[in-house]
Design a protein around this motif. Sequence first.
Motif, mmCIF file in Angstrom:
data_model
loop_
_atom_site.group_PDB
_atom_site.id
_atom_site.type_symbol
_atom_site.label_atom_id
_atom_site.label_comp_id
_atom_site.label_asym_id
_atom_site.label_seq_id
_atom_site.Cartn_x
_atom_site.Cartn_y
_atom_site.Cartn_z
ATOM 1 N N LEU A 1 0.611 -1.454 0.201
ATOM 2 C CA LEU A 1 0.187 0.693 0.034
ATOM 3 C C LEU A 1 1.315 1.014 -0.075
ATOM 4 C CD1 LEU A 1 -3.010 1.182 0.184
ATOM 5 C CD2 LEU A 1 -2.149 1.325 2.813
ATOM 6 N N LEU A 2 0.401 2.184 -1.077
ATOM 7 C CA LEU A 2 1.898 3.768 -0.466
ATOM 8 C C LEU A 2 1.070 4.563 -0.358
ATOM 9 C CD1 LEU A 2 3.506 5.415 -1.662
ATOM 10 C CD2 LEU A 2 2.400 5.223 -4.069
ATOM 11 N N ALA B 1 -5.668 0.259 -10.089
ATOM 12 C CA ALA B 1 -7.449 -0.394 -10.476
ATOM 13 C C ALA B 1 -6.719 -1.910 -10.808
ATOM 14 C CB ALA B 1 -7.909 0.716 -11.869
ATOM 15 N N GLU B 2 -5.893 -2.308 -11.714
ATOM 16 C CA GLU B 2 -5.473 -3.473 -12.012
ATOM 17 C C GLU B 2 -4.559 -4.462 -10.971
ATOM 18 O OE1 GLU B 2 -3.110 -2.647 -16.160
ATOM 19 O OE2 GLU B 2 -4.934 -1.036 -16.637
ATOM 20 N N GLU B 3 -3.458 -4.703 -9.822
ATOM 21 C CA GLU B 3 -2.597 -5.186 -9.868
ATOM 22 C C GLU B 3 -3.960 -5.184 -8.579
ATOM 23 O OE1 GLU B 3 0.553 -3.820 -8.986
ATOM 24 O OE2 GLU B 3 1.353 -2.736 -11.187
ATOM 25 N N PRO B 4 -3.966 -6.539 -7.589
ATOM 26 C CA PRO B 4 -4.734 -7.014 -6.940
ATOM 27 C C PRO B 4 -4.412 -6.900 -5.619
ATOM 28 C CG PRO B 4 -4.271 -8.579 -8.093
ATOM 29 C CD PRO B 4 -4.023 -7.832 -8.758
ATOM 30 N N HIS B 5 -3.327 -6.711 -5.356
ATOM 31 C CA HIS B 5 -2.187 -6.580 -3.922
ATOM 32 C C HIS B 5 -1.465 -5.691 -4.049
ATOM 33 C CE1 HIS B 5 -3.261 -11.172 -3.924
ATOM 34 N NE2 HIS B 5 -3.009 -11.271 -4.827
ATOM 35 N N PHE B 6 -1.541 -4.450 -4.530
ATOM 36 C CA PHE B 6 -1.747 -3.139 -4.407
ATOM 37 C C PHE B 6 -2.695 -2.267 -4.397
ATOM 38 C CE2 PHE B 6 -0.585 1.540 -6.588
ATOM 39 C CZ PHE B 6 0.301 1.195 -5.371
ATOM 40 N N GLY B 7 -2.410 -1.050 -3.261
ATOM 41 C CA GLY B 7 -3.275 -0.688 -2.555
ATOM 42 C C GLY B 7 -3.098 1.150 -3.371
ATOM 43 N N LEU B 8 -3.441 2.279 -3.795
ATOM 44 C CA LEU B 8 -3.041 3.805 -3.383
ATOM 45 C C LEU B 8 -4.381 4.481 -2.523
ATOM 46 C CD1 LEU B 8 -1.126 5.842 -4.807
ATOM 47 C CD2 LEU B 8 -3.349 5.792 -6.008
ATOM 48 N N MET B 9 -3.494 4.915 -1.551
ATOM 49 C CA MET B 9 -4.014 6.139 -1.266
ATOM 50 C C MET B 9 -3.292 7.601 -1.723
ATOM 51 S SD MET B 9 -5.152 4.484 2.614
ATOM 52 C CE MET B 9 -5.452 5.810 3.185
ATOM 53 N N LEU B 10 -4.053 8.719 -1.842
ATOM 54 C CA LEU B 10 -3.836 10.106 -1.981
ATOM 55 C C LEU B 10 -4.209 10.791 -1.235
ATOM 56 C CD1 LEU B 10 -3.898 10.627 -5.717
ATOM 57 C CD2 LEU B 10 -1.634 10.905 -4.535
ATOM 58 N N ALA C 1 -3.814 10.881 11.637
ATOM 59 C CA ALA C 1 -3.937 9.848 12.386
ATOM 60 C C ALA C 1 -5.058 9.131 11.797
ATOM 61 C CB ALA C 1 -4.435 9.929 14.108
ATOM 62 N N ALA C 2 -5.753 9.837 12.035
ATOM 63 C CA ALA C 2 -7.446 9.138 11.064
ATOM 64 C C ALA C 2 -6.748 8.161 9.345
ATOM 65 C CB ALA C 2 -8.878 9.882 10.831
ATOM 66 N N ARG C 3 -6.252 9.571 9.323
ATOM 67 C CA ARG C 3 -5.644 8.536 8.031
ATOM 68 C C ARG C 3 -4.653 7.189 7.739
ATOM 69 N NH1 ARG C 3 -7.477 8.488 2.399
ATOM 70 N NH2 ARG C 3 -6.031 8.933 1.165
ATOM 71 N N MET C 4 -3.873 7.294 8.416
ATOM 72 C CA MET C 4 -3.370 6.345 8.605
ATOM 73 C C MET C 4 -3.761 5.088 9.900
ATOM 74 S SD MET C 4 0.021 6.069 8.360
ATOM 75 C CE MET C 4 0.978 7.537 8.734
ATOM 76 N N SER C 5 -4.343 5.610 10.260
ATOM 77 C CA SER C 5 -5.229 4.616 10.428
ATOM 78 C C SER C 5 -5.910 3.384 9.714
ATOM 79 C CB SER C 5 -6.229 4.843 11.615
ATOM 80 O OG SER C 5 -7.291 3.811 12.221
ATOM 81 N N GLU C 6 -6.581 4.364 9.013
ATOM 82 C CA GLU C 6 -7.667 4.068 7.672
ATOM 83 C C GLU C 6 -6.404 3.043 6.736
ATOM 84 O OE1 GLU C 6 -9.876 5.148 3.261
ATOM 85 O OE2 GLU C 6 -8.981 6.823 5.246
ATOM 86 N N ALA C 7 -5.083 4.021 6.595
ATOM 87 C CA ALA C 7 -4.123 2.863 5.739
ATOM 88 C C ALA C 7 -3.924 1.184 6.574
ATOM 89 C CB ALA C 7 -3.374 3.430 5.875
ATOM 90 N N LEU C 8 -3.686 0.905 8.250
ATOM 91 C CA LEU C 8 -3.131 -0.154 8.305
ATOM 92 C C LEU C 8 -4.186 -0.580 8.478
ATOM 93 C CD1 LEU C 8 -1.129 1.159 11.750
ATOM 94 C CD2 LEU C 8 -0.690 0.367 9.514
ATOM 95 N N GLY C 9 -5.369 0.050 8.636
ATOM 96 C CA GLY C 9 -6.874 -1.245 8.098
ATOM 97 C C GLY C 9 -6.893 -1.355 7.186
ATOM 98 N N LEU D 1 3.039 6.487 13.280
ATOM 99 C CA LEU D 1 3.289 4.842 12.765
ATOM 100 C C LEU D 1 3.391 4.538 13.844
ATOM 101 C CD1 LEU D 1 4.986 4.760 9.036
ATOM 102 C CD2 LEU D 1 2.666 4.235 9.600
ATOM 103 N N ILE D 2 4.277 4.958 14.636
ATOM 104 C CA ILE D 2 3.964 3.894 15.839
ATOM 105 C C ILE D 2 3.350 4.512 17.628
ATOM 106 C CG2 ILE D 2 5.714 5.078 18.417
ATOM 107 C CD1 ILE D 2 7.676 5.549 16.380
ATOM 108 N N ASP D 3 2.554 5.766 16.882
ATOM 109 C CA ASP D 3 1.341 6.059 17.561
ATOM 110 C C ASP D 3 0.384 5.045 17.349
ATOM 111 O OD1 ASP D 3 2.756 8.480 18.708
ATOM 112 O OD2 ASP D 3 1.839 9.615 18.068
ATOM 113 N N ALA D 4 0.420 4.563 15.816
ATOM 114 C CA ALA D 4 -0.772 3.344 15.281
ATOM 115 C C ALA D 4 -0.509 2.374 15.864
ATOM 116 C CB ALA D 4 -1.230 3.825 14.376
ATOM 117 N N GLY D 5 0.749 1.906 16.984
ATOM 118 C CA GLY D 5 0.803 0.316 17.475
ATOM 119 C C GLY D 5 2.146 0.196 16.004
ATOM 120 N N VAL D 6 2.417 0.265 14.955
ATOM 121 C CA VAL D 6 4.253 -0.347 15.014
ATOM 122 C C VAL D 6 4.834 -0.020 15.029
ATOM 123 C CG1 VAL D 6 5.033 -0.004 12.385
ATOM 124 C CG2 VAL D 6 2.468 0.101 12.637
ATOM 125 N N PRO D 7 5.342 -1.370 15.524
ATOM 126 C CA PRO D 7 6.779 -1.296 15.869
ATOM 127 C C PRO D 7 8.156 -0.399 15.320
ATOM 128 C CG PRO D 7 5.851 -3.699 15.926
ATOM 129 C CD PRO D 7 5.086 -2.895 14.761
#
Length: 234
Positions: free
Chosen positions: A141-142, A163-172, A185-193, A217-223
Amino acid sequence: MAVAWQEAAIVAIAAETPRVRRFTLAPRHPFVFRAGQHVDVRLTAPDGYQAQRSYSIGSRPDESGRFDLLIEHLEDGEVSGFFAEVAAVGDTIELRGPIGAFTWETGQGGPLLLVGGGSGVVPLLAMLRHRAHAAPEVPALLVYSARVPEEVIARAELLRRDAEEPHFGLMLNLTRVPGGRRLDAARMSEALGRLGAPAHCFVCGSNRFVSAATDLLIDAGVPAGRIRTERFGG
């Protein structure tokens, strides 16, 4: 051992955005790099004055011996001004590299979370292109922040991949459009979700952007040990 300088020919130039141009370089000597690495570029004036800058490689590793630099024209930038206003196909420049440990290889696996701000997306593009060619099954995910759509580097490619790659996602995240906002924080939480727990996070951009994104990222729990950063200054 210090990396030696060598000459490289500019073999192609193309516009990426109104301020970013893509330069395809053909080094004189063999050049093997990993996705995410950069090179130092050195220009020498007739009076001997030298200017040097570092630029990330935007293309995936391959067997061609060539690679792309995506260079943003910065106001009063000595080196970026040369590339924007003077450089032409057939010119030669000096470079050394590849340099850096901000890299991803297919054996590292995923899920892979890439967070880029502005031209900081360039080494992340190299990783995504490498992944798409060699390991498209790796989830990725980018999260990409830019001011307006016209400044999104590789916009058509990224939208197509989304649109075409099943294992790739884009968040602009567009910060200077109606209703736009900065990465929060909300946007990062959405990305991790969307992605799930990432095995690797790569964050690249200005000092301020990288610091803010890393804190999110750290606040969201990523080591912290899973987060790699590259800072472009500013």
